[in-house]
Structure formats: C-alpha cells, structure tokens
Design a protein around this motif. Structure first.
Motif, PDB file in Angstrom:
ATOM      1  N   GLY A   1       0.841  -1.200   0.000  1.00  0.00           N
ATOM      2  CA  GLY A   1       0.000   0.000   0.000  1.00  0.00           C
ATOM      3  C   GLY A   1       0.873   1.245   0.000  1.00  0.00           C
ATOM      4  N   LEU A   2       0.307   2.328  -0.532  1.00  0.00           N
ATOM      5  CA  LEU A   2       1.044   3.593  -0.588  1.00  0.00           C
ATOM      6  C   LEU A   2       1.003   4.273   0.770  1.00  0.00           C
ATOM      7  CD1 LEU A   2      -0.562   4.578  -3.966  1.00  0.00           C
ATOM      8  CD2 LEU A   2       1.910   4.235  -3.632  1.00  0.00           C
ATOM      9  N   SER A   3       2.056   4.976   1.095  1.00  0.00           N
ATOM     10  CA  SER A   3       2.071   5.696   2.366  1.00  0.00           C
ATOM     11  C   SER A   3       1.422   7.059   2.203  1.00  0.00           C
ATOM     12  CB  SER A   3       3.519   5.870   2.851  1.00  0.00           C
ATOM     13  OG  SER A   3       4.248   6.679   1.947  1.00  0.00           O
ATOM     14  N   GLY A   4       0.864   7.561   3.275  1.00  0.00           N
ATOM     15  CA  GLY A   4       0.287   8.897   3.244  1.00  0.00           C
ATOM     16  C   GLY A   4      -1.036   8.961   2.512  1.00  0.00           C
ATOM     17  N   THR A   5      -1.377  10.167   2.108  1.00  0.00           N
ATOM     18  CA  THR A   5      -2.645  10.404   1.433  1.00  0.00           C
ATOM     19  C   THR A   5      -2.376  11.132   0.117  1.00  0.00           C
ATOM     20  OG1 THR A   5      -2.846  12.490   2.637  1.00  0.00           O
ATOM     21  CG2 THR A   5      -3.937  10.572   3.599  1.00  0.00           C
ATOM     22  N   PRO A   6      -3.350  11.132  -0.800  1.00  0.00           N
ATOM     23  CA  PRO A   6      -3.149  11.810  -2.085  1.00  0.00           C
ATOM     24  C   PRO A   6      -2.874  13.295  -1.870  1.00  0.00           C
ATOM     25  CG  PRO A   6      -5.080  10.380  -2.143  1.00  0.00           C
ATOM     26  CD  PRO A   6      -4.645  10.468  -0.711  1.00  0.00           C
ATOM     27  N   PRO A   7      -2.134  13.958  -2.753  1.00  0.00           N
ATOM     28  CA  PRO A   7      -1.552  13.355  -3.973  1.00  0.00           C
ATOM     29  C   PRO A   7      -0.297  12.529  -3.667  1.00  0.00           C
ATOM     30  CG  PRO A   7      -0.935  15.665  -3.807  1.00  0.00           C
ATOM     31  CD  PRO A   7      -1.901  15.400  -2.686  1.00  0.00           C
ATOM     32  N   PHE A   8      -0.218  11.383  -4.310  1.00  0.00           N
ATOM     33  CA  PHE A   8       0.923  10.499  -4.110  1.00  0.00           C
ATOM     34  C   PHE A   8       2.052  10.867  -5.063  1.00  0.00           C
ATOM     35  CE2 PHE A   8      -2.789   7.669  -3.103  1.00  0.00           C
ATOM     36  CZ  PHE A   8      -2.576   7.604  -1.737  1.00  0.00           C
ATOM     37  N   THR A   9       3.264  10.596  -4.608  1.00  0.00           N
ATOM     38  CA  THR A   9       4.448  10.779  -5.456  1.00  0.00           C
ATOM     39  C   THR A   9       5.328   9.554  -5.279  1.00  0.00           C
ATOM     40  OG1 THR A   9       5.851  11.761  -3.749  1.00  0.00           O
ATOM     41  CG2 THR A   9       4.392  13.254  -4.954  1.00  0.00           C
TER      42      THR A   9
ATOM     43  N   ALA B   1       7.646   9.303  -3.353  1.00  0.00           N
ATOM     44  CA  ALA B   1       7.921   9.139  -1.925  1.00  0.00           C
ATOM     45  C   ALA B   1       6.851   8.294  -1.248  1.00  0.00           C
ATOM     46  CB  ALA B   1       8.006  10.514  -1.252  1.00  0.00           C
ATOM     47  N   SER B   2       5.719   8.103  -1.926  1.00  0.00           N
ATOM     48  CA  SER B   2       4.626   7.318  -1.349  1.00  0.00           C
ATOM     49  C   SER B   2       4.800   5.824  -1.609  1.00  0.00           C
ATOM     50  CB  SER B   2       3.297   7.754  -1.964  1.00  0.00           C
ATOM     51  OG  SER B   2       3.144   9.160  -1.973  1.00  0.00           O
ATOM     52  N   VAL B   3       5.671   5.501  -2.554  1.00  0.00           N
ATOM     53  CA  VAL B   3       5.839   4.107  -2.963  1.00  0.00           C
ATOM     54  C   VAL B   3       6.524   3.300  -1.868  1.00  0.00           C
ATOM     55  CG1 VAL B   3       7.073   2.580  -4.566  1.00  0.00           C
ATOM     56  CG2 VAL B   3       5.885   4.623  -5.420  1.00  0.00           C
ATOM     57  N   GLN B   4       5.954   2.154  -1.559  1.00  0.00           N
ATOM     58  CA  GLN B   4       6.555   1.222  -0.601  1.00  0.00           C
ATOM     59  C   GLN B   4       6.634  -0.144  -1.273  1.00  0.00           C
ATOM     60  OE1 GLN B   4       5.394   2.173   3.734  1.00  0.00           O
ATOM     61  NE2 GLN B   4       3.456   2.076   2.623  1.00  0.00           N
ATOM     62  N   ILE B   5       7.719  -0.834  -1.034  1.00  0.00           N
ATOM     63  CA  ILE B   5       7.889  -2.155  -1.638  1.00  0.00           C
ATOM     64  C   ILE B   5       8.313  -3.136  -0.560  1.00  0.00           C
ATOM     65  CG2 ILE B   5       9.116  -3.522  -3.363  1.00  0.00           C
ATOM     66  CD1 ILE B   5       9.602  -0.930  -4.941  1.00  0.00           C
TER      67      ILE B   5
ATOM     68  N   PHE C   1       0.475   2.798 -11.246  1.00  0.00           N
ATOM     69  CA  PHE C   1       1.712   2.772 -12.014  1.00  0.00           C
ATOM     70  C   PHE C   1       2.504   4.026 -11.691  1.00  0.00           C
ATOM     71  CE2 PHE C   1       1.559   6.072 -15.236  1.00  0.00           C
ATOM     72  CZ  PHE C   1       0.222   6.434 -15.227  1.00  0.00           C
ATOM     73  N   TYR C   2       3.806   3.933 -11.905  1.00  0.00           N
ATOM     74  CA  TYR C   2       4.682   5.045 -11.582  1.00  0.00           C
ATOM     75  C   TYR C   2       5.882   5.013 -12.526  1.00  0.00           C
ATOM     76  CZ  TYR C   2       7.945   7.891  -8.780  1.00  0.00           C
ATOM     77  OH  TYR C   2       8.840   8.842  -8.354  1.00  0.00           O
ATOM     78  N   VAL C   3       6.266   6.169 -13.027  1.00  0.00           N
ATOM     79  CA  VAL C   3       7.450   6.291 -13.889  1.00  0.00           C
ATOM     80  C   VAL C   3       8.293   7.430 -13.349  1.00  0.00           C
ATOM     81  CG1 VAL C   3       8.297   6.724 -16.225  1.00  0.00           C
ATOM     82  CG2 VAL C   3       6.124   5.557 -15.903  1.00  0.00           C
TER      83      VAL C   3
ATOM     84  N   PHE D   1      11.958  13.789 -13.714  1.00  0.00           N
ATOM     85  CA  PHE D   1      10.643  13.613 -14.314  1.00  0.00           C
ATOM     86  C   PHE D   1       9.946  12.498 -13.559  1.00  0.00           C
ATOM     87  CE2 PHE D   1       8.162  10.784 -16.925  1.00  0.00           C
ATOM     88  CZ  PHE D   1       7.280  11.626 -17.556  1.00  0.00           C
ATOM     89  N   GLU D   2       8.681  12.661 -13.247  1.00  0.00           N
ATOM     90  CA  GLU D   2       7.947  11.534 -12.672  1.00  0.00           C
ATOM     91  C   GLU D   2       6.470  11.663 -12.965  1.00  0.00           C
ATOM     92  OE1 GLU D   2       8.032  11.052  -8.434  1.00  0.00           O
ATOM     93  OE2 GLU D   2       7.339  13.072  -8.030  1.00  0.00           O
ATOM     94  N   GLN D   3       5.818  10.527 -12.975  1.00  0.00           N
ATOM     95  CA  GLN D   3       4.382  10.526 -13.145  1.00  0.00           C
ATOM     96  C   GLN D   3       3.813   9.352 -12.376  1.00  0.00           C
ATOM     97  OE1 GLN D   3       2.792  10.296 -17.090  1.00  0.00           O
ATOM     98  NE2 GLN D   3       0.883  11.209 -16.412  1.00  0.00           N
ATOM     99  N   PHE D   4       2.713   9.618 -11.711  1.00  0.00           N
ATOM    100  CA  PHE D   4       2.081   8.607 -10.868  1.00  0.00           C
ATOM    101  C   PHE D   4       0.581   8.663 -11.093  1.00  0.00           C
ATOM    102  CE2 PHE D   4      -0.217   7.146  -7.292  1.00  0.00           C
ATOM    103  CZ  PHE D   4       0.518   6.103  -6.780  1.00  0.00           C
ATOM    104  N   ALA D   5      -0.076   7.530 -11.086  1.00  0.00           N
ATOM    105  CA  ALA D   5      -1.543   7.525 -11.051  1.00  0.00           C
ATOM    106  C   ALA D   5      -2.021   6.182 -10.527  1.00  0.00           C
ATOM    107  CB  ALA D   5      -2.140   7.789 -12.422  1.00  0.00           C
ATOM    108  N   TYR D   6      -3.006   6.238  -9.651  1.00  0.00           N
ATOM    109  CA  TYR D   6      -3.628   4.986  -9.196  1.00  0.00           C
ATOM    110  C   TYR D   6      -4.919   4.795  -9.977  1.00  0.00           C
ATOM    111  CZ  TYR D   6      -6.554   7.966  -6.141  1.00  0.00           C
ATOM    112  OH  TYR D   6      -7.413   8.920  -5.642  1.00  0.00           O
ATOM    113  N   SER D   7      -5.386   3.566 -10.005  1.00  0.00           N
ATOM    114  CA  SER D   7      -6.571   3.270 -10.800  1.00  0.00           C
ATOM    115  C   SER D   7      -7.771   4.082 -10.315  1.00  0.00           C
ATOM    116  CB  SER D   7      -6.890   1.776 -10.719  1.00  0.00           C
ATOM    117  OG  SER D   7      -7.919   1.451 -11.627  1.00  0.00           O
TER     118      SER D   7
END
Ligand SMILES: [Ca+2]
Length: 273
Positions: A46-54, A56-60, A147-149, A161-167
């Motif tokens: 799950g992503l950390s924090g609340t939207p908007p995600f970047t 920095a929200s990614v957890q693996i 997805f995240y790039v 450069f980055e782009q993030f979007a959840y479904s």
C-alpha cells in the motif's frame, strides 16, 4: 553537385546521431527480450500517506521480482483500445493481470550523451510511450493498483521527471475496459533535460503494482525509450506533443521538464521534489 552531396551526407550524419548511440540499451525491446533492463520488485503493502501520491509514497515489501514480459502483435482483452505493439515488433509489459499484491519494477541506468541532443532545440531529450491497464476495485486510494514512472539524476538522486496515477484517480481520464478494468491509451512522453545533463547518468524506473489487498491486478505497457521521437505504430499511439521548456531558474537544477500528453493532456504531471 558536390556541395549537394556533402549536404546530404551531413544531414545523414545528424539523423544517425539521434539514434545510433541513443540512451538506453534495448529501449524499444526489439531484441524480443528485457536484455539491458533490470526487473525487480516484490509486493505492494500500500502507498504511504494520502493523495496526492508521489514517488515518496511508494513502498515495496521485499520479495521475488514481479512478472514482466515482452508482447508482440495483438490486443489486450482488458483494454480493447490498446493495440500492440506500440512501435516496432515488441512492447514490454510490466507486471501482469494476475493478482497477489505483486509489484514489478523495470529499470536501467545510462549516461546522457551528445547523441541524445535534439537538433531542434539543442537540448537532450528522454522520450518513451506508456499505457497503464489497472483493475479498479474502488479500494481506498492508497490500496489501489497503480503505475509510476520516474527518471532520476544518479549523481544527486534528484527527480528529473515523474508521473504517478492509481486506478480511478480523479482527474485522470481513464477509459473503461472490460469488467472493472480501466486503462489509458498509449501516452507519449517527451522530457526535455537541460544541456548540463550531457555526460550525467540517469536512472529510469517504471513500476506496475497490484492492489495492496491482493485481489486485483495492474500493469503498464512501455516502449520506445530513447532520445528519438517515438515512432508511429499500430498501437494507437498519439502524435508527439508539444514540448515544455526547462525553466531557466529551476533552483534544484531539477532537470526536469515535462510532459505532454496525448491529445488532451490526461494526467497531472508532478515535478519531483
Ligand atoms: Ca518496441
């Protein structure tokens, strides 16, 4: 006549400069493999924090590398608006339609060279095309497939450069696929780097993630990584979009720039911080 031949030769050299030693090995996956790329990942807690995600929200959560594959001609049964491949004969698929909270990363580090400088503006470019296909179970935003790039400068880890979007993310014009699946047609990205990027190493990472609750999947198609324009293909790609210039006063020297999106600029781009 001789002058004309010389001119043609010069033009040919320029054309070669844009593609012969361009950034990223096997950037178009035309080796029919993931050669040159690193596949890793694990599980999505799950992503950390609340939207908007970047980023920095990614957890693996550590685990075996997530699934990744090369696809050829065909259509995606969950995303009928996407025709494959995007360009050439092969396109990469990062993560897949199987569930289990899997998360896949695709990455490659390479050096920006003079061959990546676009004659049109004398600046280095990073270009590619992507199309996310994400199930939308309407979980909480941080639990959704996403997805995240991201492209980072290796020297200082700054985000170029980055782009993030959840479904189902509000503001992202996902198209309805079959069942509860949503997708975006191929989006061309043209990230303009400052001239100072030449000679520096950059790392590109793509992430495709299932939902964190384990029952829903998500993946992303990517193709055409390099400095040259992403060519036309049969995959419903969109024409190259306008470029956004690098701000002269960009303090962190954040190389980035930006993006363009398909016809209507479907996604909100975020500058890394
Ligand atoms: Ca390709």
């Amino acid at each position: 006549m001789r002058h004309r031949i010389r001119l043609i030769a010069a033009v040919s050299l320029l054309a070669c400069a844009g593609s012969s030693h361009a950034i990223f090995v096997n950037g178009g996956f035309e080796q029919n493999s993931l050669a040159g790329w690193t596949i890793a990942g694990g599980f999505n807690p799950g992503l950390s924090g609340t939207p908007p995600f970047t980023g920095a929200s990614v957890q693996i959560t550590a685990g075996a590398a997530g699934p990744a594959s090369i696809v050829g001609a065909g259509t995606d049964p969950r995303a009928p608006g996407i025709t494959l491949p995007r360009v050439g004969q092969y396109t990469a698929k990062i993560n897949d339609e199987s569930t289990g909270s899997r998360l896949t990363t695709l990455s490659q580090t390479d050096t920006v060279t003079a061959a990546d400088v676009d004659p049109s503006d004398s600046l280095p470019h990073l270009r590619f095309s992507f199309a996310p296909v994400l199930d939308d179970p309407a979980h909480a935003p941080n639990e959704q497939p996403y997805f995240y790039v991201v492209v980072r400068n290796v020297v200082d880890n700054s985000v170029l450069f980055e782009q993030f979007a959840y479904s189902g993310q509000p503001g992202v014009t996902f198209q309805q696929g079959t069942g509860s699946w949503k997708y975006l047609p191929f989006q061309n990205v043209d990230a303009v780097l400052p001239a100072s990027a030449v000679g520096q190493q950059v790392e590109l990472t793509v992430i495709g993630a299932d939902c964190s609750l384990s029952g829903h999947a998500g993946y992303v198609y990517v193709d055409g990584f390099g400095s040259a324009q992403v060519g036309g293909g049969t995959g419903g790609g969109v024409p190259p979009q306008a470029q956004v210039p690098v701000p002269a006063l960009d303090r962190l020297g954040m190389l980035l720039m930006a993006a363009l999106l398909a016809a209507t600029g479907l996604l909100a781009w975020r500058r890394g911080g």
